[in-house]
Design an enzyme around this catalytic site. Structure first.
Site, PDB file in Angstrom:
ATOM      1  CE  LYS A 203      -6.918  32.771  29.020  1.00  0.00           C
ATOM      2  NZ  LYS A 203      -6.795  32.054  27.720  1.00  0.00           N
TER       3      LYS A 203
ATOM      4  CB  SER B  49      -7.793  28.834  25.255  1.00  0.00           C
ATOM      5  OG  SER B  49      -6.786  27.971  25.692  1.00  0.00           O
TER       6      SER B  49
ATOM      7  CB  SER C  25      -5.982  28.424  28.926  1.00  0.00           C
ATOM      8  OG  SER C  25      -6.099  29.367  27.871  1.00  0.00           O
TER       9      SER C  25
HETATM   10  N1  GLN Z   1      -5.078  23.208  24.571  1.00  0.00           N
HETATM   11  C1  GLN Z   1      -4.318  24.307  24.052  1.00  0.00           C
HETATM   12  C2  GLN Z   1      -2.972  24.335  24.706  1.00  0.00           C
HETATM   13  O1  GLN Z   1      -2.850  23.808  25.758  1.00  0.00           O
HETATM   14  C3  GLN Z   1      -5.068  25.565  24.283  1.00  0.00           C
HETATM   15  C4  GLN Z   1      -4.230  26.792  24.356  1.00  0.00           C
HETATM   16  C5  GLN Z   1      -4.948  28.068  24.117  1.00  0.00           C
HETATM   17  O2  GLN Z   1      -5.826  28.153  23.253  1.00  0.00           O
HETATM   18  N2  GLN Z   1      -4.520  29.101  24.807  1.00  0.00           N
HETATM   19  O3  GLN Z   1      -2.025  24.851  24.184  1.00  0.00           O
END
Ligand code: GLN
Length: 468
Positions: free
Chosen positions: A72, A171, A147
């Protein structure tokens, strides 16, 4: 083919590392889902040649010898730029490797590409990426979650066998569920965060995508390590073990169909959840419904804790220390304001504003402190449930991946899907998302207490075996 089999073919010379690297690069270049932000052909080929040389010279070879891995784009690898899918870092190349990357390189892996994501990992759809949304490889009209969207597609599409993402509030588990693969968030502290761009430090965890548990465990055992550069990392290495998990007589906690949080789940996801529970019963598990007295407030609590930490972490991107610098400004104050307004997208700005408000001194940090109190209650609730039950099993996300074109005006709607994921981050525990059936469908999450990582991985393995 799993990692061990592939690596053995590299080591025996049956498959050439250089050829395989070239083939993987070709797949990455041909990717139609917008899953990647950067790759560095020259670096990858040079690395493959270096590894082939090691083989020729009869040197000791690592457990990931020749294996291409995508990462990532918020995890540092110094031979590729790292953008966090933000205009803010469009031209940024890190000067050191993240510890997790270093651990992979020490076992002779090849970091083949940096994957697309929501901007600074904030989002559940990759709609916030400066480089555009990632399409779901199982249905290109749908999102791939977020994400860590690109990493999920990278594995689901078969470009690589494993990929690293980060999971702050679902995420990795969310996109794994949307692309029908495994997504594992280890216990907080198992993976070093050094060289990983912080979103919310007390929740962030490097996490893994894979298609089978053997690969997952192998990668976890290599990625996870103690690290003097991250004071929150484990003090002793965790041993990942292969053990048969026998569900017979095990007490498993599941969500009651009367609970409000159950009612918010999409129908197909409910059906797949039921299917999973039936399979567990067939394996001999005792199913008990659990009552989430505090965990049902997970979304607002997550929002407060996460945004507060985000607002503090993002302060370093000011156009001077890090990040995009505006061209025209009259004074220093304008330099900061304009650089940040131009560099950050809307969602990031919204979270910075919210977090700043939650932490506001004039209000004595009232909201933030409330959030921390509730976080403790959620953690204690989960701990006491996991004393009573061997595992808790929830749906991973409350819905199926939505259509890319679906209008998404409500910024909070993105959070809703992750309610069962964020409790795990708030409590520092471990969770793995496991598909129930093929295609776009609901996955389930196995939740274990802190350092119950072996238990959830072995249980997931047994569950998957039963499906076959
Ligand atoms: N849905 C979560 C957010 O938008 C996911 C974030 C994450 O795990 N990086 O904050």
């Amino acid at each position: 083919m799993n990692i061990e089999e592939l690596v053995n073919k590299f080591k025996s010379g049956e498959i050439s590392v250089i050829e395989y690297t070239k083939e993987t690069l070709a797949k990455i270049k041909a990717n139609e889902y917008n899953a990647y932000i950067s790759y560095n052909e020259e670096d990858s080929i040079k690395r493959a040649e270096f590894l082939e040389e090691k083989l020729k010279n009869g040197e000791k070879l690592g457990k990931l010898f020749g294996l291409p891995i995508s990462v990532k784009d918020n995890i540092s690898y110094k031979n590729m730029r790292m953008t966090c899918a933000s205009k803010m870092l469009e031209d940024f190349t890190p000067v050191y490797n993240a510890t997790v990357v270093e651990n992979l390189l020490n076992e002779d892996a090849i970091i083949i590409a940096k994957t697309n994501m929501d901007e600074f990992a904030m989002g559940s759809s990759s709609r916030t990426s400066y480089f555009g949304v990632v399409k779901n490889n199982l249905d290109t009209e749908r999102i791939a979650g977020g994400s860590s969207s690109g990493s999920a597609v990278s594995v689901s599409n078969g470009d690589v066998l494993v990929s690293l993402g980060t999971d702050t509030g679902g995420s990795v588990r969310g996109p794994a569920s949307y692309t029908n693969i495994l997504g594992y968030k280890p216990t907080y502290s198992l993976m070093s965060r050094y060289g990983v761009v912080s979103m919310a430090n007390t929740l962030d965890q490097v996490s893994i995508f894979a298609k089978n548990i053997e690969d997952m465990k192998l990668l976890a055992s290599i990625t996870s390590s103690t690290d003097s550069k991250d004071m929150t990392s484990i003090l002793e290495n965790y041993e990942f073990k292969n053990e048969d998990y026998d569900f017979a007589g095990k007490k498993i906690g599941v969500i009651s169909t009367d609970a409000d949080i159950y009612k918010g789940i999409e129908d197909i996801v409910k059906e797949d959840y039921k299917l999973a529970i039936e399979r567990l019963e067939k394996l001999g598990a005792e199913i008990h419904t659990v009552d989430f007295k505090y965990a049902k407030f997970a979304n607002p609590v997550y929002n407060v804790v996460m945004s507060s930490e985000v607002s503090s972490n993002m302060s370093r991107f000011d156009g001077i220390r890090f990040g995009h610098q505006t061209e025209n400004y009259d004074n220093l104050n304008y330099l900061f304001i304009k650089s940040r307004s131009e560099g950050f997208g809307e969602e990031v700005q919204r979270r910075i504003a919210l977090g700043t408000m939650y932490l506001s001194a004039s209000d004595n940090q009232r909201v933030y402190k409330k959030g921390l109190q509730l976080r403790t209650l959620i953690k204690k609730e989960l701990e006491s449930l996991l004393e009573e039950y061997d595992l808790i099993i929830t749906p991973t996300t409350t819905n199926l991946p939505t259509k890319i074109t679906e209008n998404n005006d409500n910024p909070l709607s993105d959070f809703k899907a992750d309610g069962f994921n964020v409790i795990v981050n708030l409590a520092g525990m471990c969770g793995i998302s496991v598909p129930v059936r093929d295609g776009i469908s609901g996955s389930v999450q196995f939740i274990g207490n802190r350092f119950d990582d072996n238990k959830i991985l072995n249980a997931a393995q047994r569950f998957i075996k039963e499906a076959k």
